[in-house]
Design an enzyme around this catalytic site. Sequence first.
Site, PDB file in Angstrom:
ATOM      1  CB  VAL A  11      -1.346   0.029   1.164  1.00 60.17           C
ATOM      2  CG1 VAL A  11      -1.665   1.750   1.324  1.00 60.17           C
ATOM      3  CG2 VAL A  11      -2.043  -1.155   1.218  1.00 60.17           C
ATOM      4  CG  PHE A 152     -11.522  -0.295  -1.797  1.00 57.31           C
ATOM      5  CD1 PHE A 152     -11.732  -1.010  -1.097  1.00 57.31           C
ATOM      6  CD2 PHE A 152     -11.832   1.309  -1.787  1.00 57.31           C
ATOM      7  CE1 PHE A 152     -12.838  -0.461   0.002  1.00 57.31           C
ATOM      8  CE2 PHE A 152     -11.821   1.405  -0.685  1.00 57.31           C
ATOM      9  CZ  PHE A 152     -12.675   1.389   0.152  1.00 57.31           C
ATOM     10  CB  ALA A 252     -15.527 -23.009  -8.157  1.00 56.18           C
ATOM     11  CB  CYS A 260      -5.913  -8.447   2.103  1.00 58.35           C
ATOM     12  SG  CYS A 260      -4.665  -7.492   1.737  1.00 58.35           S
ATOM     13  CE  LYS A 263      -4.585  -7.755   7.184  1.00 56.49           C
ATOM     14  NZ  LYS A 263      -4.613  -6.254   7.638  1.00 56.49           N
ATOM     15  CE  LYS A 321      -3.414 -10.581  -6.119  1.00 55.38           C
ATOM     16  NZ  LYS A 321      -4.365 -10.084  -5.872  1.00 55.38           N
TER      17      LYS A 321
HETATM   18  C1  UGA Z   1      -7.900  -8.041  -2.095  1.00 55.39           C
HETATM   19  C2  UGA Z   1      -9.061  -7.036  -2.237  1.00 55.39           C
HETATM   20  O1  UGA Z   1      -9.873  -8.140  -3.548  1.00 55.39           O
HETATM   21  C3  UGA Z   1      -8.137  -5.693  -2.251  1.00 55.39           C
HETATM   22  O2  UGA Z   1      -9.301  -5.312  -2.887  1.00 55.39           O
HETATM   23  C4  UGA Z   1      -7.882  -4.933  -1.270  1.00 55.39           C
HETATM   24  O3  UGA Z   1      -8.058  -3.833  -1.541  1.00 55.39           O
HETATM   25  C5  UGA Z   1      -7.125  -6.350  -0.949  1.00 55.39           C
HETATM   26  O4  UGA Z   1      -7.060  -7.498  -0.246  1.00 55.39           O
HETATM   27  C6  UGA Z   1      -6.722  -5.403   0.670  1.00 55.39           C
HETATM   28  O5  UGA Z   1      -7.097  -5.425   1.261  1.00 55.39           O
HETATM   29  O6  UGA Z   1      -5.622  -4.687   0.666  1.00 55.39           O
HETATM   30  P1  UGA Z   1      -5.518  -8.897  -2.576  1.00 55.39           P
HETATM   31  O7  UGA Z   1      -5.310  -9.693  -1.344  1.00 55.39           O
HETATM   32  O8  UGA Z   1      -4.384  -8.282  -3.320  1.00 55.39           O
HETATM   33  O9  UGA Z   1      -6.844  -8.063  -2.720  1.00 55.39           O
HETATM   34  O10 UGA Z   1      -6.291 -10.742  -3.654  1.00 55.39           O
HETATM   35  P2  UGA Z   1      -7.220 -11.060  -4.131  1.00 55.39           P
HETATM   36  O11 UGA Z   1      -7.540 -10.226  -5.658  1.00 55.39           O
HETATM   37  O12 UGA Z   1      -8.469 -10.036  -3.992  1.00 55.39           O
HETATM   38  O13 UGA Z   1      -7.946 -12.558  -4.021  1.00 55.39           O
HETATM   39  C7  UGA Z   1      -7.800 -12.903  -2.640  1.00 55.39           C
HETATM   40  C8  UGA Z   1      -7.885 -14.323  -2.450  1.00 55.39           C
HETATM   41  O14 UGA Z   1      -8.250 -14.846  -2.982  1.00 55.39           O
HETATM   42  C9  UGA Z   1      -6.458 -14.953  -3.524  1.00 55.39           C
HETATM   43  O15 UGA Z   1      -6.210 -15.823  -3.348  1.00 55.39           O
HETATM   44  C10 UGA Z   1      -7.068 -15.408  -5.175  1.00 55.39           C
HETATM   45  O16 UGA Z   1      -7.043 -16.518  -5.585  1.00 55.39           O
HETATM   46  C11 UGA Z   1      -8.675 -15.727  -4.218  1.00 55.39           C
HETATM   47  N1  UGA Z   1      -9.795 -15.377  -5.333  1.00 55.39           N
HETATM   48  C12 UGA Z   1     -10.050 -14.862  -6.016  1.00 55.39           C
HETATM   49  C13 UGA Z   1     -10.680 -17.023  -5.583  1.00 55.39           C
HETATM   50  O17 UGA Z   1      -9.989 -17.860  -5.202  1.00 55.39           O
HETATM   51  N2  UGA Z   1     -11.729 -16.908  -6.965  1.00 55.39           N
HETATM   52  C14 UGA Z   1     -11.978 -15.542  -6.934  1.00 55.39           C
HETATM   53  O18 UGA Z   1     -12.776 -15.293  -7.836  1.00 55.39           O
HETATM   54  C15 UGA Z   1     -10.826 -14.267  -6.019  1.00 55.39           C
END
Ligand code: UGA
Length: 458
Positions: A11, A152, A252, A260, A263, A321
């Site tokens: 961030v 975000f 899925a 994030c 936590k 991811k």
């Molecule tokens: C997340 C939020 O998307 C951001 O908006 C936020 O700012 C950030 O947390 C934060 O609080 O700092 P991030 O942790 O970078 O972002 O990752 P995401 O893209 O949200 O993915 C999170 C997890 O969900 C990953 O393990 C991903 O593989 C999983 N995921 C995501 C799925 O299993 N399925 C999906 O359809 C999308």
Amino acid sequence: MKICVVGTGYVGLVGAAIFSDWGNPVIGVDKDENKIGRIKAGEMPIYEPGLSEIVLKNIKEGSLSFTTSLAEGVKESEVVFICVGTPQSESGAADLSAVWSVAKEIAQNMNGYKVIVIKSTVPVGTNERVKKIIQENLSGNCDFDVASNPEFLREGCSVEDMRNPDRNVIGSDSPKALSILRSLYEHLGKPIVECDLRSAEMIKYASNAFLATKITFVNEMAQVCERAGADISVVSKGMGLDRRIGHYFLNAGIGYGGSCFPKDVAALYKTSSDQDYDFNLVRGVMNVNKSQKEYFLQKVFRYYGKNLSNKRFAVLGLAFKNDTDDIRESVAIEIVKYLRGAGALLSVYDPQAMYNSKQILGDNGIKYCLDKYETLEGSDALFILTEWKEFASLDLEKVKLTLREPVIFDGRNLLDWRKVESLGFTYFAVGKRTNGVEKIERKDVYSTAILKNENNHH
Ligand code: UGA
């Protein structure tokens, strides 16, 4: 607007870079000398597409600098962003010790009016406490305001997210602070939500918990689809086309991870219980997310039996991811640990997270490969655990030729099951009744029958 950004994690570093790119003089502060040294030399401590170019350009043009001295950063600026980590503590609540100590140090170095903005994800009431800490530690008679401006951005596309946000949220009880922050963001032409401190803090948790719930809903739907003979990818697509649902975060998989969601969901649950409310749905989300990887592993054990000591598996994907080197709370890493714990040897590859993974997993039982195809050599099956695009375009003929057995466990539904099965693979995905699922079911029925027979003989 002269800006100081405290903390150079995802961030803070992205924030400092983009604020300066918008034409503001920015000083980035971090107490970690080594990190500051690396950033100054143009070496980013995190992998984030596009970031190093922006940092280097603005350092060169003189609008972005870095220091380990918080005092220097505070004295030079009128807006100070707090972007330090708020990790999960034992109780599930956010550990705010870094926020408190930075607030105190800011107060001790004030030399005029400043807006202190908290960008870190912090539970309701934190901004008010920061205000109090600053008041109690203020050097001299300076005026100041506190504001909440949650972030975000997603790892892997944070530069793009910051330049092109869906909205910016600014919470403060001071019209002056609101107006200063508005002027920072209004040129983007995107909605700005101006509100009180507590609502701003809550918007961040509500958003993350809702997205985690969306993923979890689809993960549970996947369980039903797999049993009922439907295909979750098709179901998600059909749902997502409804504009009220939207197609984002409907994939899925093996459960959400990262620094994030796990936590923040836990912290929201803690906040609700602190307010004497049992947030049932959020509790369910945490439990289901845990069982999602266990269910994936169950398929492995049902196929091979509990002892994997004569197996070697190819693992593609270790980051939590795609498009990141981050392995914090990575479900892929947890699965690797389980498989190794059951005796399997592993050949692993991730496009960015090899270094970080090695620090956590060590060398025991793990071979770190230079590319995706090398993992397949001498392996009994292929596991896909992170949704990197490049894994979706694997040359499946080559995969089949190299693997010892044509078996794939696809934890991210990256492959087209029809194609995979037609090539002769035994295929396991998430939320699809593939030939792998049918095989283990037949096996289960068979072993139950044998068991029954044996019992009858005794
Ligand atoms: C997340 C939020 O998307 C951001 O908006 C936020 O700012 C950030 O947390 C934060 O609080 O700092 P991030 O942790 O970078 O972002 O990752 P995401 O893209 O949200 O993915 C999170 C997890 O969900 C990953 O393990 C991903 O593989 C999983 N995921 C995501 C799925 O299993 N399925 C999906 O359809 C999308």
